[in-house]
Design a protein around this motif. Sequence first.
Motif, PDB file in Angstrom:
ATOM      1  N   HIS A 112     -60.884 -54.141  -0.873  1.00 38.44           N
ATOM      2  CA  HIS A 112     -60.421 -53.841   0.478  1.00 38.44           C
ATOM      3  C   HIS A 112     -61.300 -54.570   1.484  1.00 38.44           C
ATOM      4  O   HIS A 112     -62.533 -54.552   1.362  1.00 38.44           O
ATOM      5  CB  HIS A 112     -60.514 -52.335   0.767  1.00 38.44           C
ATOM      6  CG  HIS A 112     -59.532 -51.506   0.013  1.00 38.44           C
ATOM      7  ND1 HIS A 112     -59.226 -50.207   0.380  1.00 38.44           N
ATOM      8  CD2 HIS A 112     -58.761 -51.783  -1.075  1.00 38.44           C
ATOM      9  CE1 HIS A 112     -58.323 -49.725  -0.468  1.00 38.44           C
ATOM     10  NE2 HIS A 112     -58.041 -50.653  -1.360  1.00 38.44           N
ATOM     11  N   GLU A 123     -57.905 -53.090   5.792  1.00 41.07           N
ATOM     12  CA  GLU A 123     -57.959 -51.786   6.458  1.00 41.07           C
ATOM     13  C   GLU A 123     -58.149 -51.879   7.970  1.00 41.07           C
ATOM     14  O   GLU A 123     -58.171 -50.851   8.641  1.00 41.07           O
ATOM     15  CB  GLU A 123     -59.105 -50.943   5.876  1.00 41.07           C
ATOM     16  CG  GLU A 123     -58.950 -50.597   4.403  1.00 41.07           C
ATOM     17  CD  GLU A 123     -59.813 -49.411   3.992  1.00 41.07           C
ATOM     18  OE1 GLU A 123     -60.304 -48.692   4.884  1.00 41.07           O
ATOM     19  OE2 GLU A 123     -59.989 -49.214   2.784  1.00 41.07           O
ATOM     20  N   MET A 145     -56.087 -54.802  -0.083  1.00 39.43           N
ATOM     21  CA  MET A 145     -55.753 -54.033   1.110  1.00 39.43           C
ATOM     22  C   MET A 145     -56.629 -54.519   2.258  1.00 39.43           C
ATOM     23  O   MET A 145     -57.810 -54.826   2.071  1.00 39.43           O
ATOM     24  CB  MET A 145     -55.968 -52.531   0.902  1.00 39.43           C
ATOM     25  CG  MET A 145     -55.591 -51.675   2.105  1.00 39.43           C
ATOM     26  SD  MET A 145     -55.852 -49.900   1.825  1.00 39.43           S
ATOM     27  CE  MET A 145     -54.495 -49.541   0.700  1.00 39.43           C
TER      28      MET A 145
END
Length: 220
Positions: free
Chosen positions: A78, A99, A97
């Motif tokens: 992430h 964020e 991902m």
Amino acid sequence: MSIAESLAQVRARIAEASIAAGRGPDAVSLVAVSKTHPGEAVVEALAAGQLLFGENRVQEAAEKFPPLRAAHPGLRLHIIGALQTNKARDAVRIADMIESLDRPKLAVALMDAMAKEGRRPDVLVQVNVGEEAQKAGIPRAEAADFLRACREEWNLPVRGLMCIPPAEGDPRPHFAWLAGLAAREGLPILSMGMSGDFEAAIAEGATHVRVGSAIFGARG
């Protein structure tokens, strides 16, 4: 204390906080924040069964993680720090991902990068829950409209929300507000809570907590 021992302690605390909140012991995912720590520290964490990591800087992550993926196909990365638009394509290339989507210009850059790279990592919208001038994040009052634009206008795979509450004061009202927004918007992921406040975040519904110093010690 070794990284493996620290990980075991943090995992136990997460499980206890989850159970105390009336949730299952495995309801919350641990994002081990390895920023500024060497690849050797990540290898130690991997050996202890940790597969989900968070990095602030795309360049640092790009140097550290691609060599590890071949040996650890379950590894997930992430990007959790402020992201410059000129790093959007690099982030899309390496992350599972992102964020820290917090402004329209970055949303457009990510849309373009996903089209060029042929990858669509999940995205979280970062909200400036404390309305702090020095912090990144979309303002509270703009969050709902921004979310709709991200999903409808820019066709981004928005899966949830992220926040960093003010360092002073009780973080729980900020976490509760973010959880309410996620519920209204039908978003399943809430990334909130760090080493000093993740139990409070879990009590308010966090699905992901970002823990660095409690695992890896002081920054490298």
